[in-house]
Write a protein that holds these residues in place. Structure first.
Motif, mmCIF file in Angstrom:
data_model
loop_
_atom_site.group_PDB
_atom_site.id
_atom_site.type_symbol
_atom_site.label_atom_id
_atom_site.label_comp_id
_atom_site.label_asym_id
_atom_site.label_seq_id
_atom_site.Cartn_x
_atom_site.Cartn_y
_atom_site.Cartn_z
ATOM 1 N N ILE A 1 15.353 0.668 -11.495
ATOM 2 C CA ILE A 1 13.912 0.858 -11.642
ATOM 3 C C ILE A 1 13.318 1.509 -10.395
ATOM 4 N N PHE A 2 13.710 1.008 -9.225
ATOM 5 C CA PHE A 2 13.194 1.495 -7.948
ATOM 6 C C PHE A 2 14.354 2.003 -7.105
ATOM 7 N N PRO A 3 14.580 3.318 -7.080
ATOM 8 C CA PRO A 3 15.722 3.850 -6.336
ATOM 9 C C PRO A 3 15.621 3.681 -4.825
ATOM 10 N N ARG A 4 14.427 3.482 -4.301
ATOM 11 C CA ARG A 4 14.295 3.276 -2.856
ATOM 12 C C ARG A 4 13.666 1.912 -2.629
ATOM 13 N N ILE A 5 14.385 1.059 -1.884
ATOM 14 C CA ILE A 5 13.921 -0.292 -1.591
ATOM 15 C C ILE A 5 14.012 -0.492 -0.083
ATOM 16 N N LEU A 6 12.902 -0.899 0.510
ATOM 17 C CA LEU A 6 12.848 -1.126 1.955
ATOM 18 C C LEU A 6 12.384 -2.545 2.232
ATOM 19 N N PHE A 7 13.036 -3.188 3.188
ATOM 20 C CA PHE A 7 12.621 -4.504 3.649
ATOM 21 C C PHE A 7 11.939 -4.315 4.998
ATOM 22 N N CYS A 8 10.733 -4.870 5.135
ATOM 23 C CA CYS A 8 9.936 -4.648 6.336
ATOM 24 C C CYS A 8 9.531 -5.975 6.958
ATOM 25 N N ASN A 9 9.569 -6.013 8.270
ATOM 26 C CA ASN A 9 8.966 -7.111 9.005
ATOM 27 C C ASN A 9 7.743 -6.491 9.677
ATOM 28 N N ILE A 10 6.597 -6.698 9.063
ATOM 29 C CA ILE A 10 5.366 -6.070 9.540
ATOM 30 C C ILE A 10 5.010 -6.610 10.918
ATOM 31 N N THR A 11 5.200 -7.897 11.117
ATOM 32 C CA THR A 11 4.884 -8.516 12.407
ATOM 33 C C THR A 11 5.691 -7.880 13.526
ATOM 34 N N LYS A 12 6.974 -7.662 13.292
ATOM 35 C CA LYS A 12 7.856 -7.102 14.321
ATOM 36 C C LYS A 12 7.924 -5.577 14.275
ATOM 37 N N ASN B 1 4.585 -14.420 3.978
ATOM 38 C CA ASN B 1 4.943 -14.897 5.308
ATOM 39 C C ASN B 1 6.226 -15.719 5.215
ATOM 40 N N ASP B 2 7.080 -15.591 6.241
ATOM 41 C CA ASP B 2 8.302 -16.393 6.243
ATOM 42 C C ASP B 2 8.066 -17.697 7.001
ATOM 43 N N ALA B 3 9.109 -18.484 7.157
ATOM 44 C CA ALA B 3 9.000 -19.804 7.791
ATOM 45 C C ALA B 3 8.548 -19.708 9.246
ATOM 46 N N GLU B 4 8.892 -18.607 9.919
ATOM 47 C CA GLU B 4 8.494 -18.429 11.321
ATOM 48 C C GLU B 4 7.084 -17.862 11.456
ATOM 49 N N GLY B 5 6.465 -17.498 10.343
ATOM 50 C CA GLY B 5 5.116 -16.953 10.382
ATOM 51 C C GLY B 5 5.052 -15.436 10.386
ATOM 52 N N ASP B 6 6.213 -14.766 10.389
ATOM 53 C CA ASP B 6 6.222 -13.303 10.342
ATOM 54 C C ASP B 6 5.788 -12.834 8.960
ATOM 55 N N LEU B 7 5.079 -11.727 8.929
ATOM 56 C CA LEU B 7 4.682 -11.116 7.668
ATOM 57 C C LEU B 7 5.809 -10.181 7.231
ATOM 58 N N LEU B 8 6.431 -10.508 6.098
ATOM 59 C CA LEU B 8 7.531 -9.722 5.555
ATOM 60 C C LEU B 8 7.058 -8.966 4.322
ATOM 61 N N ALA B 9 7.684 -7.821 4.075
ATOM 62 C CA ALA B 9 7.302 -7.019 2.914
ATOM 63 C C ALA B 9 8.536 -6.353 2.328
ATOM 64 N N VAL B 10 8.487 -6.150 1.032
ATOM 65 C CA VAL B 10 9.489 -5.340 0.343
ATOM 66 C C VAL B 10 8.717 -4.175 -0.251
ATOM 67 N N ALA B 11 9.136 -2.958 0.097
ATOM 68 C CA ALA B 11 8.471 -1.757 -0.403
ATOM 69 C C ALA B 11 9.406 -1.062 -1.400
ATOM 70 N N PHE B 12 8.857 -0.714 -2.546
ATOM 71 C CA PHE B 12 9.601 -0.052 -3.611
ATOM 72 C C PHE B 12 8.965 1.307 -3.854
ATOM 73 N N GLU C 1 -1.916 -2.369 10.225
ATOM 74 C CA GLU C 1 -3.188 -3.076 10.332
ATOM 75 C C GLU C 1 -3.742 -3.436 8.959
ATOM 76 N N ASN C 2 -3.648 -2.482 8.010
ATOM 77 C CA ASN C 2 -4.168 -2.753 6.674
ATOM 78 C C ASN C 2 -3.308 -3.768 5.929
ATOM 79 N N VAL C 3 -1.993 -3.695 6.082
ATOM 80 C CA VAL C 3 -1.107 -4.658 5.415
ATOM 81 C C VAL C 3 -1.411 -6.063 5.927
ATOM 82 N N ILE C 4 -1.564 -6.208 7.238
ATOM 83 C CA ILE C 4 -1.897 -7.517 7.824
ATOM 84 C C ILE C 4 -3.252 -7.988 7.317
ATOM 85 N N SER C 5 -4.211 -7.098 7.304
ATOM 86 C CA SER C 5 -5.555 -7.437 6.825
ATOM 87 C C SER C 5 -5.541 -7.821 5.348
ATOM 88 N N ALA C 6 -4.777 -7.071 4.545
ATOM 89 C CA ALA C 6 -4.686 -7.370 3.115
ATOM 90 C C ALA C 6 -4.081 -8.748 2.892
#
Length: 179
Positions: A63-74, A160-171, A123-128
């Motif tokens: 379905i999504f040929p490009r998948i990215l895992f992001c740590n927005i905090t880091k 957010n993960d257990a450590e408080g980091d904002l994580l994202a998966v982008a498709f 900034e927008n991802v964190i704000s959202a």
């Protein structure tokens, strides 16, 4: 069992029988079997997780040929890469801000560039996320590695993960037919 027998002998102060070493051998064998069983169970769980990951990847990559895992905090990302499902990108990880800028540079339309940069900036991802949103989505035109401009949907889910980091998966997927 052997542990109970040894314990009874010790508890009641009875002399150990002449062949008491067999009790320790039985006790050792029992503990060894328990340890081996725990190891087999752990190996099974690891193999099951690998199988589940592979099945999930197979389903999602269609379905999504490009998948990215992001740590927005880091400010980092990495592309889901598998030898059977190459992402087609030379770099598999890097700085999230650089990824957004590279995405903007592949957009031929100035309005889409502005929308993409505004929507997917850190900034927008964190704000959202702080405002309670759980995802962002944008349909835009994008120039592919073959030079052809196509309509693409970029979607980002975050938590957010257990450590408080904002994580994202982008498709990202091509939605040319729908547009």
């Amino acid at each position: 069992n052997s542990t109970n027998l040894i314990g009874w002998y010790q508890q009641f102060g009875l002399p150990m029988p002449e062949n008491y070493f067999f009790l320790y051998a039985i006790q050792y064998t029992g503990r060894k079997k328990e340890a081996e069983e725990k190891l087999r169970l752990k190996d099974y769980k690891i193999q099951r997780l690998k199988t589940d990951r592979e099945m999930m990847f197979s389903a999602v990559s269609d379905i999504f040929p490009r998948i990215l895992f992001c740590n927005i905090t880091k400010n980092t990302y990495y592309a889901m890469q598998d030898e059977r499902y190459p992402t087609g990108r030379e770099e598999k990880k890097g700085v999230y801000d650089d990824l957004v800028l590279a995405g903007v540079n592949s957009l031929p339309n100035e309005i889409h560039k502005t929308q993409f940069l505004r929507l997917f900036s850190r900034e927008n991802v964190i704000s959202a996320r702080e405002s309670g949103r759980q995802q962002l989505c944008l349909r835009h035109q994008q120039t592919g590695s073959d030079g052809i401009v196509r309509w693409v949907e970029t979607r980002m889910l975050f938590k957010n993960d257990a450590e408080g980091d904002l994580l994202a998966v982008a498709f990202a997927k091509v939605v040319e037919g729908e547009m």
